[in-house]
Write a protein that holds these residues in place. Structure first.
Motif, mmCIF file in Angstrom:
data_model
loop_
_atom_site.group_PDB
_atom_site.id
_atom_site.type_symbol
_atom_site.label_atom_id
_atom_site.label_comp_id
_atom_site.label_asym_id
_atom_site.label_seq_id
_atom_site.Cartn_x
_atom_site.Cartn_y
_atom_site.Cartn_z
ATOM 1 N N MET A 316 1.011 -0.973 -0.118
ATOM 2 C CA MET A 316 -0.014 -0.023 -0.434
ATOM 3 C C MET A 316 0.606 1.738 -0.150
ATOM 4 N N ILE A 317 2.538 0.716 0.454
ATOM 5 C CA ILE A 317 2.800 1.924 0.367
ATOM 6 C C ILE A 317 2.881 2.879 -1.001
ATOM 7 N N PRO A 318 3.481 1.929 -2.130
ATOM 8 C CA PRO A 318 3.696 2.642 -3.630
ATOM 9 C C PRO A 318 2.296 2.765 -3.979
ATOM 10 N N LEU A 319 1.202 2.308 -3.584
ATOM 11 C CA LEU A 319 0.014 2.752 -3.415
ATOM 12 C C LEU A 319 -0.029 4.063 -3.548
ATOM 13 N N GLY A 320 -0.232 4.885 -2.512
ATOM 14 C CA GLY A 320 -0.171 5.914 -2.044
ATOM 15 C C GLY A 320 0.704 7.111 -3.100
ATOM 16 N N LEU A 321 2.126 6.169 -3.147
ATOM 17 C CA LEU A 321 2.788 7.436 -3.914
ATOM 18 C C LEU A 321 2.349 7.361 -4.776
ATOM 19 N N GLY A 322 2.236 6.601 -5.788
ATOM 20 C CA GLY A 322 0.982 6.828 -6.975
ATOM 21 C C GLY A 322 0.182 6.980 -7.030
ATOM 22 N N ASN A 323 -1.118 7.519 -6.238
ATOM 23 C CA ASN A 323 -1.726 8.542 -6.252
ATOM 24 C C ASN A 323 -1.559 9.810 -5.116
ATOM 25 N N GLY A 324 -0.376 9.767 -5.071
ATOM 26 C CA GLY A 324 0.374 11.539 -4.532
ATOM 27 C C GLY A 324 0.467 12.068 -5.607
ATOM 28 N N ILE A 325 1.604 11.076 -6.460
ATOM 29 C CA ILE A 325 1.818 11.975 -7.658
ATOM 30 C C ILE A 325 0.737 12.582 -8.441
ATOM 31 N N LEU A 326 -0.263 11.425 -8.597
ATOM 32 C CA LEU A 326 -1.059 11.879 -9.947
ATOM 33 C C LEU A 326 -2.593 12.221 -9.388
ATOM 34 N N LEU A 327 -3.271 12.783 -8.099
ATOM 35 C CA LEU A 327 -3.924 13.366 -7.761
ATOM 36 C C LEU A 327 -4.032 14.546 -7.663
ATOM 37 N N PRO A 328 -2.707 15.416 -7.520
ATOM 38 C CA PRO A 328 -2.474 17.144 -7.413
ATOM 39 C C PRO A 328 -2.841 17.127 -9.366
ATOM 40 N N ASN A 329 -1.987 16.288 -9.731
ATOM 41 C CA ASN A 329 -2.127 17.283 -11.167
ATOM 42 C C ASN A 329 -3.182 16.315 -12.108
ATOM 43 N N ALA A 330 -3.959 15.800 -11.717
ATOM 44 C CA ALA A 330 -5.465 15.180 -12.359
ATOM 45 C C ALA A 330 -5.981 16.380 -11.733
ATOM 46 N N ASN A 331 -6.351 16.878 -10.398
ATOM 47 C CA ASN A 331 -6.980 17.464 -10.488
ATOM 48 C C ASN A 331 -6.714 19.029 -10.728
ATOM 49 N N ALA A 332 -5.492 19.173 -10.532
ATOM 50 C CA ALA A 332 -4.677 20.463 -11.207
ATOM 51 C C ALA A 332 -5.514 20.809 -12.762
ATOM 52 N N GLY A 333 -4.969 19.500 -14.031
ATOM 53 C CA GLY A 333 -6.146 18.984 -14.738
ATOM 54 C C GLY A 333 -7.988 19.492 -14.911
#
Length: 404
Positions: A316-333
């Motif tokens: 679940m640590i790399p799951l959180g890593l991926g979400n931490g990268i993806l979500l700010p950028n998808a939200n900004a989009g």
């Protein structure tokens, strides 16, 4: 983007400081997961089935989704500051209702009312977009959520300790205290960031089709919702995995439960550091790939008979890593498709993300049994995360066609 003054801390005539924005989102994150280690004990306290008690997650998320559709246009109309202030005031009252609830039905009603805090979480994202252009907004969202990720990382562990020392109600007293502190901070520090628009709520609703007809908006929403869906499935199922399958006490489960937030912290740092350099779309695909590969590896190990609590929570640590990268950028989009409707986009996008999460959270809680082990939850998470790769790939292909 409005021509705004530079932020000055504790000056309500200027835009909010990054600390204020971080605390707004952190309070909402704490409300979502601090009490989860207490769910088995709460079910015993109210003399009800665990599955009914677990609805305190799914129902909260469902109301959260509905409210986001409403608060977004309202914030575009009346401003970000009053929406956030009212959200926290009502959240404090709802939290006191949870503490004093005599039955599980009353508790669940006030737990749903706690979802009003979403007004702060969603509109704080719109405030960031008011203050910065797209790539820089993604970077700032990364830094904001990097700071707030410390709270949900520590909250389950703290919640488990508080439960063992003082009982489950201590977790809700903690939420009430944090809500009051953030309410004061917003009152003192957050000036208005939105430009007032003529036409009132009718104008906002009239402009909604601009978002609904935008394929780019829907693509970013789908990428965010699918990636976050894996995490919300985890929220619904992980307490059962920890307490029933691996027989963890509340404090131990709280410690393990915070595993995704460790990765989320570093993912947010990476997003804040590199979003401007790499761009929104590349960051989203990087985050989606990291999360999906990690979940597939975990599922394979379980099928090979190598599953354990360390394998389940460790991946679940790399799951959180991926979400931490993806979500700010998808939200900004999402927020950049129609900048003049940033509040509406934040509300509608958040509703889609949280609404899907509510369904997956409830489903994961109902599918898991001692006989199934972690398999139904892992399969749900793999499928959901894979869909995020599909969604952002379609966005990128469409943008290339339009640019050709």
């Amino acid at each position: 983007m409005a021509d705004l003054a530079a932020p000055r801390f504790l000056d309500s005539r200027t835009p909010p400081n990054v600390l204020t924005l971080t605390m707004i989102v952190a309070a909402g994150a704490m409300s979502m997961n601090v009490f989860l280690p207490s769910l088995p004990g709460m079910a015993e306290h109210f003399q009800t089935d665990y599955r009914l008690m677990q609805l305190s997650v799914a129902l909260y998320l469902a109301v959260n989704a509905i409210l986001q559709i409403i608060v977004g246009p309202i914030s575009d109309m009346v401003g970000r500051r009053p929406v956030i202030l009212w959200s926290f005031a009502l959240f404090i009252l709802a939290t006191l209702g949870c503490i004093l609830a005599p039955t599980v039905q009353v508790f669940l009603a006030f737990r749903m009312a706690q979802a009003v805090i979403v007004g702060g979480m969603a509109i704080s994202r719109a405030a960031v977009r008011d203050m910065y252009p797209p790539d820089q907004a993604a970077s700032m969202l990364g830094y904001v959520t990097m700071g707030m990720s410390i709270v949900p990382m520590l909250a389950p562990a703290l919640g488990g300790v508080l439960d063992q020392a003082f009982g489950w109600k201590a977790n809700f007293w903690l939420q009430a205290a944090m809500g009051a502190g953030v309410l004061w901070l917003v009152w003192r520090d957050m000036g208005e960031t939105a430009m007032r628009r003529e036409g009132g709520l009718r104008r906002q609703l009239h402009d909604y089709p601009e978002l609904l007809l935008s394929r780019q908006f829907w693509g970013y929403c789908a990428a965010a919702a699918a990636s976050a869906g894996a995490f919300f499935s985890y929220l619904g199922g992980a307490p059962f995995i920890g307490s029933v399958i691996y027989h963890m006490d509340p404090a131990t489960m709280g410690f393990f439960f915070g595993a995704p937030s460790v990765g989320y912290l570093f993912g947010n740092w990476f997003s804040g550091r590199y979003s401007v350099r790499f761009g929104i779309n590349r960051m989203v695909i990087i985050g989606a790939t990291i999360a999906t590969v990690a979940l597939v590896m975990s599922l394979v190990l379980f099928h090979l008979g190598l599953g354990s609590q360390y394998v389940f929570f460790g991946f679940m640590i790399p799951l959180g890593l991926g979400n931490g990268i993806l979500l700010p950028n998808a939200n900004a989009g999402m927020l950049s498709v129609r900048p003049h409707l940033a509040g509406s986009a934040a509300g509608l996008g958040g509703a889609i993300l949280i609404g899907g999460g509510a369904g997956l959270s409830a489903l994961s809680g109902w599918l898991l049994t001692p006989d199934t082990g972690a398999f139904p939850l892992l399969w749900m998470m793999v499928i959901s995360s894979t869909l995020s790769i599909v969604a952002i790939t379609l966005v990128i292909r469409r943008q290339r066609r339009l640019g050709a």
